[in-house]
Structures are given as structure tokens and as C-alpha cells.
Write an enzyme that holds these catalytic residues in place. Sequence first.
Site, PDB file in Angstrom:
ATOM      1  N   ASP A  10       0.827  -1.208   0.000  1.00 43.73           N
ATOM      2  CA  ASP A  10       0.000   0.000   0.000  1.00 43.73           C
ATOM      3  C   ASP A  10       0.864   1.261   0.000  1.00 43.73           C
ATOM      4  OD1 ASP A  10      -2.264   1.525   0.054  1.00 43.73           O
ATOM      5  OD2 ASP A  10      -2.722   1.185   2.166  1.00 43.73           O
ATOM      6  N   GLY A  11       0.353   2.305  -0.643  1.00 48.49           N
ATOM      7  CA  GLY A  11       1.016   3.608  -0.580  1.00 48.49           C
ATOM      8  C   GLY A  11       1.603   4.090  -1.892  1.00 48.49           C
ATOM      9  N   ASN A  12       1.333   3.372  -2.974  1.00 48.68           N
ATOM     10  CA  ASN A  12       1.881   3.795  -4.275  1.00 48.68           C
ATOM     11  C   ASN A  12       1.386   5.184  -4.667  1.00 48.68           C
ATOM     12  OD1 ASN A  12       2.929   1.253  -4.387  1.00 48.68           O
ATOM     13  ND2 ASN A  12       1.553   0.488  -5.972  1.00 48.68           N
ATOM     14  N   THR A  56     -10.605  -7.359  -6.007  1.00 51.43           N
ATOM     15  CA  THR A  56     -11.896  -7.347  -6.705  1.00 51.43           C
ATOM     16  C   THR A  56     -12.542  -5.959  -6.597  1.00 51.43           C
ATOM     17  OG1 THR A  56     -12.770  -8.374  -4.698  1.00 51.43           O
ATOM     18  CG2 THR A  56     -12.484  -9.811  -6.584  1.00 51.43           C
ATOM     19  N   ASN A  66     -10.697  -3.134  -6.725  1.00 52.79           N
ATOM     20  CA  ASN A  66      -9.897  -2.162  -7.479  1.00 52.79           C
ATOM     21  C   ASN A  66     -10.501  -1.799  -8.836  1.00 52.79           C
ATOM     22  OD1 ASN A  66      -6.612  -3.280  -6.275  1.00 52.79           O
ATOM     23  ND2 ASN A  66      -7.953  -1.668  -5.515  1.00 52.79           N
ATOM     24  N   TRP A  67     -11.514  -2.574  -9.301  1.00 50.17           N
ATOM     25  CA  TRP A  67     -12.195  -2.209 -10.560  1.00 50.17           C
ATOM     26  C   TRP A  67     -12.883  -0.861 -10.422  1.00 50.17           C
ATOM     27  CZ3 TRP A  67     -11.058  -5.043 -14.677  1.00 50.17           C
ATOM     28  CH2 TRP A  67     -10.711  -6.382 -14.528  1.00 50.17           C
ATOM     29  N   ARG A  98       1.396  -4.941   6.194  1.00 46.91           N
ATOM     30  CA  ARG A  98       0.779  -3.884   5.383  1.00 46.91           C
ATOM     31  C   ARG A  98       1.667  -2.661   5.474  1.00 46.91           C
ATOM     32  NH1 ARG A  98      -5.345  -2.479   4.082  1.00 46.91           N
ATOM     33  NH2 ARG A  98      -4.946  -0.731   2.690  1.00 46.91           N
TER      34      ARG A  98
HETATM   35  C1  FPP Z   1      -1.904   0.238  -3.321  1.00 43.49           C
HETATM   36  O1  FPP Z   1      -1.461   1.542  -3.497  1.00 43.49           O
HETATM   37  C2  FPP Z   1      -1.413  -0.660  -4.324  1.00 43.49           C
HETATM   38  C3  FPP Z   1      -2.169  -1.284  -5.257  1.00 43.49           C
HETATM   39  C4  FPP Z   1      -3.601  -1.048  -5.431  1.00 43.49           C
HETATM   40  C5  FPP Z   1      -1.634  -2.253  -6.173  1.00 43.49           C
HETATM   41  C6  FPP Z   1      -0.266  -2.785  -5.921  1.00 43.49           C
HETATM   42  C7  FPP Z   1       0.417  -2.844  -7.209  1.00 43.49           C
HETATM   43  C8  FPP Z   1       1.748  -2.813  -7.416  1.00 43.49           C
HETATM   44  C9  FPP Z   1       2.740  -2.838  -6.357  1.00 43.49           C
HETATM   45  C10 FPP Z   1       2.275  -2.706  -8.776  1.00 43.49           C
HETATM   46  C11 FPP Z   1       1.758  -3.695  -9.717  1.00 43.49           C
HETATM   47  C12 FPP Z   1       2.117  -5.083  -9.379  1.00 43.49           C
HETATM   48  C13 FPP Z   1       1.399  -6.107  -9.832  1.00 43.49           C
HETATM   49  C14 FPP Z   1       1.823  -7.490  -9.543  1.00 43.49           C
HETATM   50  C15 FPP Z   1       0.193  -5.861 -10.626  1.00 43.49           C
HETATM   51  P1  FPP Z   1      -2.539   2.713  -3.582  1.00 43.49           P
HETATM   52  O2  FPP Z   1      -2.678   3.080  -5.005  1.00 43.49           O
HETATM   53  O3  FPP Z   1      -3.808   2.287  -2.926  1.00 43.49           O
HETATM   54  O4  FPP Z   1      -1.816   3.810  -2.768  1.00 43.49           O
HETATM   55  P2  FPP Z   1      -2.488   4.998  -1.920  1.00 43.49           P
HETATM   56  O5  FPP Z   1      -3.231   4.326  -0.793  1.00 43.49           O
HETATM   57  O6  FPP Z   1      -1.314   5.781  -1.461  1.00 43.49           O
HETATM   58  O7  FPP Z   1      -3.392   5.738  -2.861  1.00 43.49           O
END
Ligand code: FPP
Length: 252
Positions: A23-25, A69, A71-72, A191
Site C-alpha cells: 500500500d502507498g503507491n 476485486t 480495485n475495478w 501492510r
Molecule cells: C496500493 O497503493 C497498491 C495497489 C492497489 C496495487 C499494488 C500494485 C503494485 C505494487 C504494482 C503492480 C504489481 C502487480 C503485480 C500488478 P494505492 O494506489 O492504494 O496507494 P495509496 O493508498 O497511497 O493511494
Amino acid sequence: MSPKPAKEVTAMTTAGHVAIIMDGNGRWAKRRGMPRTFGHQAGVNALKRTVEAAPQLGIQWLTVFGFSTENWRRPASEVSELMGLLKAYVKTDLARLEREGVRVRIIGRREGLAPDILAIIEDAEARTAANDRFNLQVAFNYGGRADITDAATRFAEDLAAGRISRDEDPEIVFARYLSTAAGPSPDLIIRTSGEQRLSNFLLWEAAYAEFVFQDVLWPDYGPDALKAAVQEYLGRERRYGGVDADDVLAPG
Ligand code: FPP
């Protein structure tokens, strides 16, 4: 009770199955004034670092939450970026994973995935099927409730058709219907990003897992953070519903 001294993480003392909610991208990208997709791309690099580090710490199973499921519900452009990243990850890393003895499994619902994604998933699983040095499970189009519901439907069909023996422990039989049936339950669930939720991940399998929440955004994750999480796990006392051996009074 005095705290236990920290144990050094070695292949002998480690957690056998570690599962990670990456989490956290999005926040990582936002802090850099970049679009969320930039964070997901950096997230793939963190995943590569983590997959490489895990066997070195003696971990045998690693399960990561790649796409849920739920994330859609994200904008179509972000969904398509995440699909593309799975494809790119498998394309660039499969030969190496295959060579290094990694068995790849994708868990989650296959329905709803595009034919090109399905083909990539099936190819990755088939090409690594004979590997057993390390197990990588990517949860993709996965939701714990969906997985339990799908399992329950098939379980009920088999029960009604008399294909399930009533002599066996029904919990053990039921677990074979889950998409995680091939592996053990996770010992440790991590997490990142400071959030403290399970978010529909491994609901059944998490029954006796230890949880470690780390204040690092996923794109910054790597070997040191993984080692720290395992170190924290090693300091925990797991009782599986029983009691600490020290608390059992000797009879008489
Ligand atoms: C959460 O970050 C992360 C995800 C929803 C997906 C994780 C995906 C990867 C690490 C890259 C792709 C890898 C594969 C195997 C498909 P967030 O977007 O919810 O972060 P935020 O909470 O800071 O917005």
C-alpha cells in the site's frame, strides 16, 4: 512479562509464509507531484526487490496483493495501468523466476480478466510448475469474500453430489476449495503505508497470522524493511488459541 530478546533473522528462524498488502503507491507519487501510475510503476521495482530478498531470509512462500476485486472501482486508466504492469512484470521477470526455481501462482477470480492477461497467467504458472525453491503467489482480481463465496458454492455442489466424505474434518476439506489451497496459511501479514486494515485480503487464511504494519510507502520497500518485519514477527508469541506454556500450572 519481560520482552524477549530480539532474534536474528536466519533461514532457520524465519516466517515460512509472508503475505504483503503493498500500500502507498498513490501517496508516494503524489508527494513527488506525479500521477498515481508513476507510483505503481515504482511499486513493481519494490516488488522485484522484495521477491529477491525473501528467499535470502529463508521465507518459502510470499503472497502479494496486486489487484483486488474492489480495485475495478478505480478510474479505467489506473485499472488498465495495473493490468499492464502485471503483464510487463511477468514478461520481463518470468525467465529469471523460472531459472531461479520460483514457482509462480496467481490467485483470485479468473472471470473478468482479459484473454491476454489470462494467457500470461497460465503461461507463468505452466512454465514454473516444476519449481519448488520458492513460491510466489500474486493475488490478482482477488477478494477474500469472493474467494470464500466461490469456494462455498463449489463445496456445496460437491457435498450435494456426494463427492465429499463426511468423515473428514470439514474445515480441512473446505480449505481445499480456496484459491490458496496449494500453500500454507500465512504466518505473517505485512501492510505498508501505516494503514491498519486487512481490506478483504486472505480472510480465511489470516486466522492465526501475526500482523506487522510498517510506516513505509510501498515503492520505498525492500530487503531491510522485510527483514525488520520478520524480526518483529520473531518476537511474537503464537498460541493458536491455546495458552503460553509458562502459564500452564503443573498438576499437584
Ligand atoms: C496500493 O497503493 C497498491 C495497489 C492497489 C496495487 C499494488 C500494485 C503494485 C505494487 C504494482 C503492480 C504489481 C502487480 C503485480 C500488478 P494505492 O494506489 O492504494 O496507494 P495509496 O493508498 O497511497 O493511494
